[in-house]
Scaffold this active site. Structure first.
Site, PDB file in Angstrom:
ATOM      1  N   ASP A  83       9.546  43.582  93.246  1.00  0.00           N
ATOM      2  CA  ASP A  83      10.724  44.228  92.668  1.00  0.00           C
ATOM      3  C   ASP A  83      10.650  44.131  91.143  1.00  0.00           C
ATOM      4  O   ASP A  83      10.419  43.050  90.602  1.00  0.00           O
ATOM      5  CB  ASP A  83      11.974  43.502  93.202  1.00  0.00           C
ATOM      6  CG  ASP A  83      13.257  44.244  92.917  1.00  0.00           C
ATOM      7  OD1 ASP A  83      13.201  45.460  92.644  1.00  0.00           O
ATOM      8  OD2 ASP A  83      14.332  43.607  92.982  1.00  0.00           O
ATOM      9  N   HIS A 184      22.669  46.295  88.018  1.00  0.00           N
ATOM     10  CA  HIS A 184      22.382  45.017  88.671  1.00  0.00           C
ATOM     11  C   HIS A 184      23.501  44.010  88.424  1.00  0.00           C
ATOM     12  O   HIS A 184      24.221  44.104  87.442  1.00  0.00           O
ATOM     13  CB  HIS A 184      21.053  44.459  88.140  1.00  0.00           C
ATOM     14  CG  HIS A 184      19.885  45.351  88.428  1.00  0.00           C
ATOM     15  ND1 HIS A 184      19.176  46.003  87.454  1.00  0.00           N
ATOM     16  CD2 HIS A 184      19.327  45.715  89.606  1.00  0.00           C
ATOM     17  CE1 HIS A 184      18.214  46.719  88.012  1.00  0.00           C
ATOM     18  NE2 HIS A 184      18.281  46.563  89.314  1.00  0.00           N
ATOM     19  N   LYS A 188      29.458  45.454  87.785  1.00  0.00           N
ATOM     20  CA  LYS A 188      28.867  46.778  87.652  1.00  0.00           C
ATOM     21  C   LYS A 188      29.770  47.765  86.921  1.00  0.00           C
ATOM     22  O   LYS A 188      29.299  48.685  86.281  1.00  0.00           O
ATOM     23  CB  LYS A 188      28.519  47.338  89.039  1.00  0.00           C
ATOM     24  CG  LYS A 188      27.539  46.457  89.819  1.00  0.00           C
ATOM     25  CD  LYS A 188      27.219  47.074  91.165  1.00  0.00           C
ATOM     26  CE  LYS A 188      26.468  46.123  92.060  1.00  0.00           C
ATOM     27  NZ  LYS A 188      25.189  45.657  91.505  1.00  0.00           N
ATOM     28  N   GLY A 216      20.742  48.035  92.488  1.00  0.00           N
ATOM     29  CA  GLY A 216      22.063  47.550  92.083  1.00  0.00           C
ATOM     30  C   GLY A 216      23.163  47.992  93.020  1.00  0.00           C
ATOM     31  O   GLY A 216      24.236  48.408  92.575  1.00  0.00           O
ATOM     32  N   SER A 218      24.870  46.286  95.546  1.00  0.00           N
ATOM     33  CA  SER A 218      25.776  45.345  96.214  1.00  0.00           C
ATOM     34  C   SER A 218      27.212  45.846  96.113  1.00  0.00           C
ATOM     35  O   SER A 218      27.569  46.548  95.164  1.00  0.00           O
ATOM     36  CB  SER A 218      25.673  43.957  95.573  1.00  0.00           C
ATOM     37  OG  SER A 218      24.512  43.298  96.025  1.00  0.00           O
ATOM     38  N   ASP A 260      21.136  42.531  96.488  1.00  0.00           N
ATOM     39  CA  ASP A 260      20.779  41.151  96.143  1.00  0.00           C
ATOM     40  C   ASP A 260      22.035  40.319  95.882  1.00  0.00           C
ATOM     41  O   ASP A 260      22.255  39.268  96.481  1.00  0.00           O
ATOM     42  CB  ASP A 260      19.863  41.166  94.903  1.00  0.00           C
ATOM     43  CG  ASP A 260      19.313  39.788  94.566  1.00  0.00           C
ATOM     44  OD1 ASP A 260      19.329  38.908  95.451  1.00  0.00           O
ATOM     45  OD2 ASP A 260      18.869  39.585  93.431  1.00  0.00           O
TER      46      ASP A 260
HETATM   47 ZN   LIG Z   1      16.679  46.709  90.552  1.00  0.00          ZN
END
Ligand SMILES: [Zn+2]
Length: 316
Positions: A83, A184, A188, A216, A218, A260
């Protein structure tokens, strides 16, 4: 079965209107939880490792662990992706180590240099059986130690749909991360979340059949914010991408969704709760174990939201 690359799973995802979940791994409990969730939901899966993770945990250990989980769960196709590869050298090293996918993130460079770096990685990866994800435009946020743009600049750095055909033709990359308003980390948006679906659609229209990637992504669920805040944390102004927006992207050309932050939030919330409610607890199994169980549950939920639950047999 061995690690697979992402071509079959992306083709199946594109043709059937779902996206494959890509989750970052850092240690034993998180990796076990993600793979167990995919196995229970019979979902194709992408495990991701950041350059910073390669410094945190020795790759010999991480790779042996991933191989063990693959052997224990033979029914689901699992790809291993670097990543945000931060250099051509790191990408090549990961290909040599057996990663089946690498992302070269040269999006902070001028267009021609991004093309050159991406092409060099593609020319190295393809003959060795690995695929390459590239990025055009700049995704926001700084939480993954990757060059990003500040939250205020996200809208000025969206992917330019008029350049994607030239970029893909010149690099021969296999998938493209699109800057479409996500960023990310847990912070955000300042106000209401805004995803530039018109950019995603314009890119998809220019590249028929080509898999797009959303970073990004989540959702920063309210109940996790509340738990973290209740037990001594402070995430009061954190804001994520609503699940409805994720579902909409999955129906478009987005074939890979990176998640993530939500997993980190689960782990943090559970450990904070155990420590607060059981101040005498010192056994790691009694706080890492519940964290692992809770991560598995949220990943299962994500796989259903992305539409990839039950799709493993079609991707084999
Ligand atoms: Zn990323």
């Amino acid at each position: 079965m061995a690690l697979v690359d992402t071509r079959k799973m992306f083709k199946t995802a594109y043709d059937n209107g779902f996206a494959v979940g890509a989750f970052n791994v850092y240690n034993m409990e998180i990796t076990e939880a993600i793979v167990a969730a995919a196995a229970e939901e019979r979902a194709p899966l992408i495990l991701q490792i950041l350059p910073i993770t390669r410094k945190y945990a020795d790759m010999t250990y991480l790779r042996a662990f991933i191989d063990a989980l693959i052997a224990l769960n033979p029914g689901i196709p699992i790809a291993l992706n670097l990543d945000h590869g931060d250099s051509i050298e790191t990408c090549k090293k990961c290909v040599d180590e057996g990663f089946t996918s690498v992302m070269i993130d040269a999006s902070h460079l001028p267009f021609a240099e991004n093309v050159a770096a991406t092409k060099e990685v593609v020319d190295y990866a393809h003959p060795r059986g690995a695929v390459v994800e590239a990025e055009l435009g700049k995704i926001g946020g700084i939480e993954e130690n990757v060059p990003g743009v500040t939250r205020n600049d996200v809208k000025n750095n969206l992917t330019d749909p008029d350049r994607v055909v030239e970029f893909v033709a010149k690099t021969n990359c296999d998938s493209l991360a699109v800057a479409c308003g996500t960023s990310h980390g847990a912070y955000k948006f300042k106000t209401e979340p805004k995803i530039a679906f018109e950019v995603l659609q314009a890119v998809a229209d220019k590249l028929p059949g080509f898999p797009l990637v959303m970073h990004g992504s989540s959702s920063v669920p309210q109940h996790l914010k509340d738990l973290i805040n209740k037990f001594g944390g402070d995430m009061s102004d954190a804001r994520g991408v609503p699940e409805e927006a994720i579902k909409k992207a999955c129906k478009m050309a987005v074939c890979k969704i990176n998640v993530d932050t939500d997993l980190k939030m689960v782990m943090t919330a559970v450990i904070r709760q155990v420590f607060a409610e059981h101040p005498k607890e010192i056994d790691p199994m009694n706080y890492l174990g519940p964290a692992r169980d809770a991560i598995k549950e949220i990943v299962k939920h994500k796989l259903r939201v992305l539409g990839c639950a039950g799709k493993a047999p079609q991707c084999l």
